[in-house]
Scaffold this motif. Structure first.
Motif, PDB file in Angstrom:
ATOM      1  N   MET A   1       0.684  -1.219  -0.034  1.00 28.98           N
ATOM      2  CA  MET A   1      -0.081  -0.027  -0.077  1.00 28.98           C
ATOM      3  C   MET A   1       0.844   1.128   0.030  1.00 28.98           C
ATOM      4  O   MET A   1       0.574   2.140  -0.708  1.00 28.98           O
ATOM      5  CB  MET A   1      -0.987  -0.065   1.343  1.00 28.98           C
ATOM      6  CG  MET A   1      -1.530   1.396   1.503  1.00 28.98           C
ATOM      7  SD  MET A   1      -2.759   1.265   2.390  1.00 28.98           S
ATOM      8  CE  MET A   1      -4.142   1.415   1.567  1.00 28.98           C
ATOM      9  N   HIS A   2       1.829   1.416   0.940  1.00 30.27           N
ATOM     10  CA  HIS A   2       2.772   2.574   1.099  1.00 30.27           C
ATOM     11  C   HIS A   2       4.124   2.132   1.367  1.00 30.27           C
ATOM     12  O   HIS A   2       4.322   1.366   2.043  1.00 30.27           O
ATOM     13  CB  HIS A   2       2.284   3.231   2.290  1.00 30.27           C
ATOM     14  CG  HIS A   2       2.722   4.562   2.443  1.00 30.27           C
ATOM     15  ND1 HIS A   2       2.609   5.720   1.840  1.00 30.27           N
ATOM     16  CD2 HIS A   2       3.942   4.952   3.090  1.00 30.27           C
ATOM     17  CE1 HIS A   2       3.281   6.823   2.104  1.00 30.27           C
ATOM     18  NE2 HIS A   2       4.304   6.203   2.852  1.00 30.27           N
ATOM     19  N   ALA A   3       4.895   2.594   0.365  1.00 28.50           N
ATOM     20  CA  ALA A   3       6.702   2.363   0.783  1.00 28.50           C
ATOM     21  C   ALA A   3       6.675   2.843   1.847  1.00 28.50           C
ATOM     22  O   ALA A   3       6.368   3.931   2.422  1.00 28.50           O
ATOM     23  CB  ALA A   3       7.154   2.953  -0.645  1.00 28.50           C
ATOM     24  N   ILE A   4       7.712   2.215   2.647  1.00 27.21           N
ATOM     25  CA  ILE A   4       8.248   2.519   3.876  1.00 27.21           C
ATOM     26  C   ILE A   4       9.291   3.685   3.658  1.00 27.21           C
ATOM     27  O   ILE A   4      10.499   3.526   3.071  1.00 27.21           O
ATOM     28  CB  ILE A   4       9.010   1.330   4.476  1.00 27.21           C
ATOM     29  CG1 ILE A   4       7.894   0.361   5.001  1.00 27.21           C
ATOM     30  CG2 ILE A   4       9.584   1.882   5.969  1.00 27.21           C
ATOM     31  CD1 ILE A   4       8.243  -0.710   5.436  1.00 27.21           C
ATOM     32  N   THR A   5       9.035   4.883   4.240  1.00 25.65           N
ATOM     33  CA  THR A   5       9.669   6.165   3.876  1.00 25.65           C
ATOM     34  C   THR A   5       9.796   6.911   4.959  1.00 25.65           C
ATOM     35  O   THR A   5      10.453   7.786   5.155  1.00 25.65           O
ATOM     36  CB  THR A   5       8.900   6.902   2.616  1.00 25.65           C
ATOM     37  OG1 THR A   5       7.699   7.332   3.402  1.00 25.65           O
ATOM     38  CG2 THR A   5       8.808   6.301   1.480  1.00 25.65           C
ATOM     39  N   ASN A   6       9.230   6.265   6.190  1.00 28.69           N
ATOM     40  CA  ASN A   6       9.369   7.016   7.475  1.00 28.69           C
ATOM     41  C   ASN A   6       8.467   8.356   7.618  1.00 28.69           C
ATOM     42  O   ASN A   6       8.648   9.147   8.282  1.00 28.69           O
ATOM     43  CB  ASN A   6      10.647   7.196   8.135  1.00 28.69           C
ATOM     44  CG  ASN A   6      11.491   5.824   8.460  1.00 28.69           C
ATOM     45  OD1 ASN A   6      10.619   5.113   8.829  1.00 28.69           O
ATOM     46  ND2 ASN A   6      12.613   5.591   7.754  1.00 28.69           N
ATOM     47  N   SER A   7       7.688   8.181   6.563  1.00 29.89           N
ATOM     48  CA  SER A   7       6.843   9.569   6.714  1.00 29.89           C
ATOM     49  C   SER A   7       5.400   9.213   6.754  1.00 29.89           C
ATOM     50  O   SER A   7       4.973   8.154   6.783  1.00 29.89           O
ATOM     51  CB  SER A   7       6.902  10.362   5.211  1.00 29.89           C
ATOM     52  OG  SER A   7       6.085   9.385   4.210  1.00 29.89           O
ATOM     53  N   GLY A   8       4.589  10.153   7.416  1.00 26.66           N
ATOM     54  CA  GLY A   8       3.529   9.853   7.793  1.00 26.66           C
ATOM     55  C   GLY A   8       2.265  10.128   6.614  1.00 26.66           C
ATOM     56  O   GLY A   8       2.648  10.791   5.525  1.00 26.66           O
ATOM     57  N   TRP A   9       1.150   9.771   6.740  1.00 21.63           N
ATOM     58  CA  TRP A   9       0.062   9.929   5.603  1.00 21.63           C
ATOM     59  C   TRP A   9      -1.260   9.705   6.388  1.00 21.63           C
ATOM     60  O   TRP A   9      -1.675   9.370   7.514  1.00 21.63           O
ATOM     61  CB  TRP A   9       0.400   8.934   4.516  1.00 21.63           C
ATOM     62  CG  TRP A   9       0.213   7.477   4.873  1.00 21.63           C
ATOM     63  CD1 TRP A   9      -1.267   6.825   4.717  1.00 21.63           C
ATOM     64  CD2 TRP A   9       1.138   6.670   5.202  1.00 21.63           C
ATOM     65  NE1 TRP A   9      -0.697   5.525   5.122  1.00 21.63           N
ATOM     66  CE2 TRP A   9       0.518   5.321   5.273  1.00 21.63           C
ATOM     67  CE3 TRP A   9       2.309   6.790   5.616  1.00 21.63           C
ATOM     68  CZ2 TRP A   9       0.982   4.383   5.783  1.00 21.63           C
ATOM     69  CZ3 TRP A   9       3.053   5.607   5.829  1.00 21.63           C
ATOM     70  CH2 TRP A   9       2.422   4.416   5.915  1.00 21.63           C
ATOM     71  N   VAL A  10      -2.403  10.108   5.541  1.00 21.02           N
ATOM     72  CA  VAL A  10      -3.721   9.712   5.970  1.00 21.02           C
ATOM     73  C   VAL A  10      -4.511   9.040   5.135  1.00 21.02           C
ATOM     74  O   VAL A  10      -4.244   9.180   3.896  1.00 21.02           O
ATOM     75  CB  VAL A  10      -4.572  11.449   5.873  1.00 21.02           C
ATOM     76  CG1 VAL A  10      -5.897  11.049   6.272  1.00 21.02           C
ATOM     77  CG2 VAL A  10      -3.853  12.056   7.180  1.00 21.02           C
ATOM     78  N   GLU A  11      -5.110   7.966   5.673  1.00 20.73           N
ATOM     79  CA  GLU A  11      -6.059   7.047   4.774  1.00 20.73           C
ATOM     80  C   GLU A  11      -7.394   7.383   5.284  1.00 20.73           C
ATOM     81  O   GLU A  11      -7.780   7.292   6.450  1.00 20.73           O
ATOM     82  CB  GLU A  11      -5.648   5.747   5.156  1.00 20.73           C
ATOM     83  CG  GLU A  11      -4.316   5.286   4.878  1.00 20.73           C
ATOM     84  CD  GLU A  11      -3.788   3.703   5.679  1.00 20.73           C
ATOM     85  OE1 GLU A  11      -4.660   3.020   5.566  1.00 20.73           O
ATOM     86  OE2 GLU A  11      -2.673   3.745   5.722  1.00 20.73           O
ATOM     87  N   VAL A  12      -8.449   7.540   4.318  1.00 20.83           N
ATOM     88  CA  VAL A  12      -9.798   7.691   4.677  1.00 20.83           C
ATOM     89  C   VAL A  12     -10.497   6.436   4.131  1.00 20.83           C
ATOM     90  O   VAL A  12     -10.411   6.128   2.833  1.00 20.83           O
ATOM     91  CB  VAL A  12     -10.373   8.845   4.187  1.00 20.83           C
ATOM     92  CG1 VAL A  12     -11.967   8.954   4.309  1.00 20.83           C
ATOM     93  CG2 VAL A  12      -9.531  10.143   4.693  1.00 20.83           C
ATOM     94  N   ILE A  13     -11.347   5.836   4.905  1.00 22.35           N
ATOM     95  CA  ILE A  13     -12.292   4.703   4.616  1.00 22.35           C
ATOM     96  C   ILE A  13     -13.605   5.136   4.641  1.00 22.35           C
ATOM     97  O   ILE A  13     -14.103   5.675   5.699  1.00 22.35           O
ATOM     98  CB  ILE A  13     -12.094   3.500   5.716  1.00 22.35           C
ATOM     99  CG1 ILE A  13     -10.689   3.009   5.709  1.00 22.35           C
ATOM    100  CG2 ILE A  13     -12.850   2.442   5.070  1.00 22.35           C
ATOM    101  CD1 ILE A  13     -10.148   2.172   6.651  1.00 22.35           C
TER     102      ILE A  13
END
Length: 195
Positions: A1-13
């Motif tokens: 789903m998301h490459a490990i980059t040590n950054s944050g992100w938001v997922e909406v379901i």
């Protein structure tokens, strides 16, 4: 789903009621836990259908959660309630005020994975803030459909019923003794009574 980059992100379901939003949220939390990530889950005080401190799905799965007042002040306490968790989950985001958007943005900027679940439409078929706002700023959005209780087509609307009849557009409350319920309906079967 998301490459490990040590950054944050938001997922909406998101999606209509009965579409499996919370079930998907719980699936993602279980996978994060399997991956050794610490998880913090939050639920609004107004939603106690599955117990006061429990996220629950209609399929019967649950997860312990921290109850948050569904006010601007309550939402702004989310960051201070964390104890180093990398994954932050918020269920029933539609019951929180618009301040939730900024809080989720700040948590993601702090390197956290923020997973938010909530319906994006009111019973009137209108945007149910703050979920549409969260969808606009999220890195990932997944919209689920239920099954229309009338025709079996994919359902994207929340049908509010009062004593078994479609709710009136201008009536956000119900009379004492009236029975309120909800169904998932498709665009064609969704009815909002207007005068």
């Amino acid at each position: 789903m998301h490459a490990i980059t040590n950054s944050g992100w938001v997922e909406v379901i998101t999606g209509s009621m009965f579409s499996g939003k919370t079930e998907e949220l719980l699936r993602r939390l279980r996978r994060a836990e399997i991956a050794g990530q610490e998880v913090a889950a939050f639920t609004p005080a107004v939603d106690d259908r599955f117990g006061e401190t429990t996220l629950g799905s209609h399929a019967g799965r649950t997860w312990e959660a921290t109850v948050v007042d569904d006010t601007a002040d309550g939402v702004q306490t989310l960051p201070e309630r964390l104890n180093g968790e990398q994954v932050v989950a918020v269920d029933e985001a539609n019951f929180f005020p618009d301040e939730l958007v900024a809080v989720c943005q700040d948590l993601a900027a702090d390197g956290r994975r923020v997973v938010v679940s909530g319906t994006d439409q009111t019973f009137r078929g209108e945007p149910f803030d703050p979920v549409p706002q969260l969808m606009a700023v999220a890195e990932y959005v997944e919209k689920f459909q239920a099954i229309c209780t009338q025709c079996g087509e994919p359902a994207t609307r929340n049908q509010r019923l009062i004593d078994g009849d479609p709710a009136h557009y201008d009536d956000p409350t119900i009379m004492v003794g009236a029975e309120e319920s909800y169904e998932a309906r498709c665009r064609n079967c969704h009815v909002v009574e207007r005068e």
